[in-house]
Design a protein around this motif. Structure first.
Motif, mmCIF file in Angstrom:
data_model
loop_
_atom_site.group_PDB
_atom_site.id
_atom_site.type_symbol
_atom_site.label_atom_id
_atom_site.label_comp_id
_atom_site.label_asym_id
_atom_site.label_seq_id
_atom_site.Cartn_x
_atom_site.Cartn_y
_atom_site.Cartn_z
ATOM 1 N N PHE A 27 31.432 -65.211 16.973
ATOM 2 C CA PHE A 27 30.374 -64.990 15.994
ATOM 3 C C PHE A 27 30.913 -64.287 14.762
ATOM 4 C CE2 PHE A 27 27.966 -64.855 20.039
ATOM 5 C CZ PHE A 27 27.101 -65.897 19.794
ATOM 6 N N PRO A 28 30.272 -64.510 13.597
ATOM 7 C CA PRO A 28 30.609 -63.700 12.419
ATOM 8 C C PRO A 28 30.101 -62.275 12.646
ATOM 9 C CG PRO A 28 28.745 -65.119 11.943
ATOM 10 C CD PRO A 28 29.240 -65.502 13.306
ATOM 11 N N ARG A 29 30.482 -61.352 11.796
ATOM 12 C CA ARG A 29 30.104 -59.950 11.988
ATOM 13 C C ARG A 29 28.596 -59.762 12.068
ATOM 14 N NH1 ARG A 29 28.669 -56.580 13.996
ATOM 15 N NH2 ARG A 29 28.707 -54.380 13.544
ATOM 16 N N SER A 30 27.838 -60.543 11.384
ATOM 17 C CA SER A 30 26.378 -60.411 11.419
ATOM 18 C C SER A 30 25.761 -60.989 12.694
ATOM 19 C CB SER A 30 25.764 -61.106 10.207
ATOM 20 O OG SER A 30 26.097 -62.489 10.228
ATOM 21 N N GLY A 31 26.554 -61.601 13.556
ATOM 22 C CA GLY A 31 26.017 -62.263 14.745
ATOM 23 C C GLY A 31 26.104 -61.477 16.029
ATOM 24 N N PHE A 32 26.629 -60.235 16.000
ATOM 25 C CA PHE A 32 26.715 -59.444 17.215
ATOM 26 C C PHE A 32 26.610 -57.963 16.896
ATOM 27 C CE2 PHE A 32 31.024 -59.780 15.657
ATOM 28 C CZ PHE A 32 31.605 -58.556 15.927
ATOM 29 N N LEU A 33 26.291 -57.180 17.909
ATOM 30 C CA LEU A 33 26.214 -55.732 17.781
ATOM 31 C C LEU A 33 27.419 -55.099 18.461
ATOM 32 C CD1 LEU A 33 22.466 -55.191 18.695
ATOM 33 C CD2 LEU A 33 23.477 -55.164 16.428
ATOM 34 N N VAL A 34 27.708 -53.857 18.117
ATOM 35 C CA VAL A 34 28.804 -53.116 18.740
ATOM 36 C C VAL A 34 28.210 -51.868 19.381
ATOM 37 C CG1 VAL A 34 31.006 -51.973 18.365
ATOM 38 C CG2 VAL A 34 30.408 -53.959 17.007
ATOM 39 N N ALA A 35 28.495 -51.685 20.665
ATOM 40 C CA ALA A 35 27.990 -50.533 21.409
ATOM 41 C C ALA A 35 29.151 -49.659 21.850
ATOM 42 C CB ALA A 35 27.187 -50.997 22.612
ATOM 43 N N ASP A 36 28.855 -48.402 22.165
ATOM 44 C CA ASP A 36 29.915 -47.477 22.538
ATOM 45 C C ASP A 36 30.439 -47.698 23.954
ATOM 46 O OD1 ASP A 36 27.568 -46.583 23.739
ATOM 47 O OD2 ASP A 36 28.046 -44.461 23.467
ATOM 48 N N ARG A 37 29.642 -48.277 24.837
ATOM 49 C CA ARG A 37 30.066 -48.536 26.211
ATOM 50 C C ARG A 37 29.038 -49.436 26.885
ATOM 51 N NH1 ARG A 37 27.163 -44.996 29.670
ATOM 52 N NH2 ARG A 37 26.192 -43.308 28.514
ATOM 53 N N PRO A 38 29.335 -49.963 28.059
ATOM 54 C CA PRO A 38 28.342 -50.766 28.777
ATOM 55 C C PRO A 38 27.106 -49.939 29.124
ATOM 56 C CG PRO A 38 30.522 -51.140 29.686
ATOM 57 C CD PRO A 38 30.644 -49.993 28.721
ATOM 58 N N SER A 39 25.982 -50.616 29.227
ATOM 59 C CA SER A 39 24.721 -49.953 29.545
ATOM 60 C C SER A 39 23.751 -50.962 30.133
ATOM 61 C CB SER A 39 24.119 -49.337 28.285
ATOM 62 O OG SER A 39 22.809 -48.869 28.521
ATOM 63 N N ARG A 40 22.727 -50.455 30.785
ATOM 64 C CA ARG A 40 21.659 -51.339 31.282
ATOM 65 C C ARG A 40 20.831 -51.907 30.139
ATOM 66 N NH1 ARG A 40 19.970 -47.453 36.161
ATOM 67 N NH2 ARG A 40 21.559 -48.162 37.623
ATOM 68 N N LEU A 41 20.959 -51.303 28.956
ATOM 69 C CA LEU A 41 20.220 -51.800 27.798
ATOM 70 C C LEU A 41 20.834 -53.077 27.231
ATOM 71 C CD1 LEU A 41 19.534 -48.425 25.983
ATOM 72 C CD2 LEU A 41 17.987 -49.741 27.437
ATOM 73 N N TRP A 42 22.073 -53.362 27.570
ATOM 74 C CA TRP A 42 22.734 -54.612 27.180
ATOM 75 C C TRP A 42 23.511 -55.124 28.392
ATOM 76 C CZ3 TRP A 42 22.538 -50.467 23.814
ATOM 77 C CH2 TRP A 42 23.510 -49.505 23.957
ATOM 78 N N PRO A 43 22.786 -55.710 29.356
ATOM 79 C CA PRO A 43 23.414 -56.125 30.616
ATOM 80 C C PRO A 43 24.317 -57.346 30.463
ATOM 81 C CG PRO A 43 21.128 -56.814 30.564
ATOM 82 C CD PRO A 43 21.358 -55.978 29.333
ATOM 83 N N PHE A 44 25.207 -57.470 31.409
ATOM 84 C CA PHE A 44 26.141 -58.594 31.488
ATOM 85 C C PHE A 44 25.397 -59.807 32.025
ATOM 86 C CE2 PHE A 44 29.294 -60.998 33.960
ATOM 87 C CZ PHE A 44 30.234 -61.222 32.990
#
Length: 98
Positions: A27-44
């Motif tokens: 994805f281009p930079r506008s197509g994804f977010l960056v998080a500090d670590r894995p979390s239940r808020l952004w599950p696999f």
């Protein structure tokens, strides 16, 4: 607005140390977010191997250092329960005689 698709944020042919399934590779930079670590808020999601936000399924990268970006989302702190007191065994201690 152009009809051409934007290139991925990181070129898959580069020697960049990101993961092979990182959304920055597709994805281009506008197509994804960056998080500090894995979390239940952004599950696999095992179906495709990516992490997504729960609310709108935006792809999430959880290794900001590998893609060279600052984290936009921060996972909540881990809930650490206080250590439980040992249950009484009901046995009495005997005193040693000298």
């Amino acid at each position: 607005m152009s009809d051409q698709a934007q290139p991925p944020f990181i070129d898959p042919e580069s020697d960049y140390p990101c993961c092979w399934f990182c959304p920055a590779l597709r994805f281009p930079r506008s197509g994804f977010l960056v998080a500090d670590r894995p979390s239940r808020l952004w599950p696999f999601d095992a179906a495709d191997g990516y992490r997504y936000t729960v609310d709108d399924r935006t792809p999430v990268c959880v290794h900001p250092g590998r893609v060279g970006l600052a984290a936009e989302r921060t996972a909540p702190p881990l809930a650490i329960d206080p250590p439980a007191e040992p249950a009484p065994t009901g046995k009495r201690r005997l005193r040693w005689r000298r």
